[in-house]
Write an enzyme that holds these catalytic residues in place. Structure first.
Site, PDB file in Angstrom:
ATOM      1  N   LYS A   1       0.856  -1.190   0.000  1.00  0.00           N
ATOM      2  CA  LYS A   1       0.000   0.000   0.000  1.00  0.00           C
ATOM      3  C   LYS A   1       0.890   1.237   0.000  1.00  0.00           C
ATOM      4  O   LYS A   1       1.675   1.453   0.928  1.00  0.00           O
ATOM      5  CB  LYS A   1      -0.912  -0.007   1.229  1.00  0.00           C
ATOM      6  CG  LYS A   1      -1.780   1.245   1.303  1.00  0.00           C
ATOM      7  CD  LYS A   1      -2.867   1.128   2.345  1.00  0.00           C
ATOM      8  CE  LYS A   1      -3.662   2.419   2.431  1.00  0.00           C
ATOM      9  NZ  LYS A   1      -4.762   2.334   3.392  1.00  0.00           N
TER      10      LYS A   1
ATOM     11  N   ARG B   1     -11.068   9.755   1.405  1.00  0.00           N
ATOM     12  CA  ARG B   1     -11.020  10.465   2.691  1.00  0.00           C
ATOM     13  C   ARG B   1     -12.195  11.410   2.806  1.00  0.00           C
ATOM     14  O   ARG B   1     -12.706  11.638   3.910  1.00  0.00           O
ATOM     15  CB  ARG B   1      -9.662  11.154   2.858  1.00  0.00           C
ATOM     16  CG  ARG B   1      -8.529  10.126   2.988  1.00  0.00           C
ATOM     17  CD  ARG B   1      -7.144  10.739   3.085  1.00  0.00           C
ATOM     18  NE  ARG B   1      -6.119   9.693   2.954  1.00  0.00           N
ATOM     19  CZ  ARG B   1      -4.827   9.925   2.730  1.00  0.00           C
ATOM     20  NH1 ARG B   1      -4.379  11.173   2.616  1.00  0.00           N
ATOM     21  NH2 ARG B   1      -3.986   8.923   2.617  1.00  0.00           N
TER      22      ARG B   1
ATOM     23  N   LYS C   1       0.645  10.289   5.483  1.00  0.00           N
ATOM     24  CA  LYS C   1       0.788   8.902   5.930  1.00  0.00           C
ATOM     25  C   LYS C   1       2.123   8.300   5.486  1.00  0.00           C
ATOM     26  O   LYS C   1       2.268   7.083   5.416  1.00  0.00           O
ATOM     27  CB  LYS C   1      -0.411   8.082   5.438  1.00  0.00           C
ATOM     28  CG  LYS C   1      -1.761   8.632   5.926  1.00  0.00           C
ATOM     29  CD  LYS C   1      -2.931   7.671   5.707  1.00  0.00           C
ATOM     30  CE  LYS C   1      -4.227   8.244   6.298  1.00  0.00           C
ATOM     31  NZ  LYS C   1      -5.364   7.298   6.204  1.00  0.00           N
TER      32      LYS C   1
ATOM     33  N   LYS D   1      -2.085  -1.517  -3.874  1.00  0.00           N
ATOM     34  CA  LYS D   1      -2.974  -0.359  -3.810  1.00  0.00           C
ATOM     35  C   LYS D   1      -2.170   0.929  -3.851  1.00  0.00           C
ATOM     36  O   LYS D   1      -1.190   1.032  -3.105  1.00  0.00           O
ATOM     37  CB  LYS D   1      -3.751  -0.439  -2.497  1.00  0.00           C
ATOM     38  CG  LYS D   1      -4.679   0.714  -2.242  1.00  0.00           C
ATOM     39  CD  LYS D   1      -5.289   0.564  -0.884  1.00  0.00           C
ATOM     40  CE  LYS D   1      -6.127   1.794  -0.605  1.00  0.00           C
ATOM     41  NZ  LYS D   1      -6.538   1.898   0.752  1.00  0.00           N
TER      42      LYS D   1
ATOM     43  N   SER E   1     -10.231   5.257  -4.919  1.00  0.00           N
ATOM     44  CA  SER E   1     -11.206   6.336  -5.133  1.00  0.00           C
ATOM     45  C   SER E   1     -10.750   7.354  -6.179  1.00  0.00           C
ATOM     46  O   SER E   1     -11.554   7.803  -6.995  1.00  0.00           O
ATOM     47  CB  SER E   1     -11.476   7.032  -3.807  1.00  0.00           C
ATOM     48  OG  SER E   1     -10.269   7.520  -3.237  1.00  0.00           O
TER      49      SER E   1
ATOM     50  N   TYR F   1     -15.056   0.407  -7.125  1.00  0.00           N
ATOM     51  CA  TYR F   1     -16.352   1.066  -6.938  1.00  0.00           C
ATOM     52  C   TYR F   1     -17.255   0.839  -8.142  1.00  0.00           C
ATOM     53  O   TYR F   1     -18.443   1.099  -8.086  1.00  0.00           O
ATOM     54  CB  TYR F   1     -16.140   2.563  -6.677  1.00  0.00           C
ATOM     55  CG  TYR F   1     -15.273   2.799  -5.455  1.00  0.00           C
ATOM     56  CD1 TYR F   1     -15.831   2.715  -4.179  1.00  0.00           C
ATOM     57  CD2 TYR F   1     -13.912   3.034  -5.562  1.00  0.00           C
ATOM     58  CE1 TYR F   1     -15.037   2.873  -3.049  1.00  0.00           C
ATOM     59  CE2 TYR F   1     -13.106   3.196  -4.435  1.00  0.00           C
ATOM     60  CZ  TYR F   1     -13.677   3.119  -3.189  1.00  0.00           C
ATOM     61  OH  TYR F   1     -12.906   3.261  -2.075  1.00  0.00           O
TER      62      TYR F   1
END
Ligand SMILES: NCc1[nH]cc(CCC(=O)O)c1CC(=O)O
Length: 332
Positions: free
Chosen positions: A203, A213, A226, A257, A283, A321
């Site tokens: 990731k 987010r 992060k 990811k 996303s 999605y």
């Protein structure tokens, strides 16, 4: 696999096998099916609520009743698995993140509902503290630091609550060190031997998570970034080390990811380890494609083309999605 060098023209005319759709389908090397897809869903409190997320055209936060109805539709269209992401009430976001392991939190209630009503659909969870954290991080924040071992202990509690609710697949997405081993050990010891772990192994610290987010209500809260726990996008070998480590610690499946900007990593993971490999079309990737489709800048066909790319790159499946729309498109 060696690539055969075609005979010289005109003995070889590569267009012969592209002439009709029957011929093209006959020699297709890969295919995407609805059963390859895991549908990530944003859930919230309420009844009959479908709250659009502006940065993700076509995606809404769903109350559990609506989520169940849409999950049943997606399952009927062939989608085998759903992955739950909670939009936690702002009042439940605290520095101790206690809502994360509350047996009655939104996610755990959703798991119970799904397993009661749609027992054949696999339910995957996300394990990280960000939807419950006052500051939007995946781990506990002490001073300026995201502390590792204390976070892992909390993730274990979260995992056990999700197992108790009936989760089929745990998805640790936090990138703390040692979390897979700790979760696997605790889950085994507690008698949940059948629960699988799909580790967010490779990731990356990506800008493509922005709309997510927004969706979980963490954007305004996130303090800093992060980068001290997610992998530097420059690093391929480090990503492979993460995968090796998570497999050693007891992951059954691994994930790369984001997806599309990291197809080289997908291919490397499959070739190197040969284990069930997934990509998360995140996303931001969804927003780019869905936003362009909505404006007519791209045709709808890019949806299936983007999913096929993951299969070609060696993935067994994709979190997307687009899952319900893709399943529908695949049915024709
Ligand atoms: N642990 C959080 C988590 N789980 C899945 C995503 C991103 C998914 C997406 O962008 O679609 C994130 C966001 C992050 O790491 O900041």
């Amino acid at each position: 696999m060696p690539v055969h060098t075609p005979a010289a023209f005109p003995a070889a005319r590569l267009r012969r096998l592209r002439r009709t759709s029957a011929l093209r389908d006959l020699v297709a090397e890969t295919a995407v099916t609805a059963a390859d897809l895991i549908w990530p869903v944003f859930i919230r409190e309420g009844r009959g609520v479908e709250e659009p997320i502006p940065s993700m055209p076509g995606v809404s936060r769903l109350s559990l009743d609506v989520m169940l109805r849409k999950a049943a539709e997606a399952h009927a269209a062939g989608v085998g698995a759903i992955c739950l992401f909670p939009y936690t009430d702002q009042s439940l976001r605290t520095e101790d993140c206690a809502e994360a392991w509350n047996p009655e939190n939104l996610t755990n209630r959703a798991i119970r509902l799904l397993k009661a009503e749609l027992p054949d659909m696999a339910v995957m969870t996300d394990i990280a503290l960000d939807p419950y954290n006052a500051n939007g991080h995946d781990g506990f924040v002490v001073g300026q630091e995201i502390v590792n071992d204390e976070t892992v202990a909390a993730l274990v509690k979260m995992a056990l609550a999700q197992c108790e609710a009936g989760a089929d697949i745990l998805g640790p997405s936090d990138m703390m060190d040692g979390r897979i081993g700790a979760i696997r050990h605790a889950v085994e010891s507690a008698g949940y031997q059948k629960v699988a772990i799909l580790s967010y192994a490779a990731k990356f610290a990506s800008g493509f998570y922005g709309p997510f987010r927004d969706a979980v209500g963490a954007s305004g809260r996130l303090v800093g970034d992060k980068k001290t726990y997610q992998v530097n996008p420059a690093n391929r070998l480090e990503a492979l080390r993460c995968v090796a480590r998570d497999l050693d610690e007891g992951a059954d499946m691994v994930m790369v990811k984001p997806g599309m900007p990291y197809l080289d990593i997908c291919r490397a993971v499959k070739d190197e380890f040969g284990v069930p490999t997934f990509a998360y079309q995140v996303s931001g990737e969804y927003a780019m494609l869905a936003g362009a489709i909505e404006r007519g800048w791209l045709g709808e066909a890019v949806m299936l083309e983007s999913l096929l790319a993951f299969k070609r790159a060696g993935c067994d499946g994709v979190l997307t999605y687009f899952a319900p729309a893709a399943a529908k498109a695949l049915r024709g």
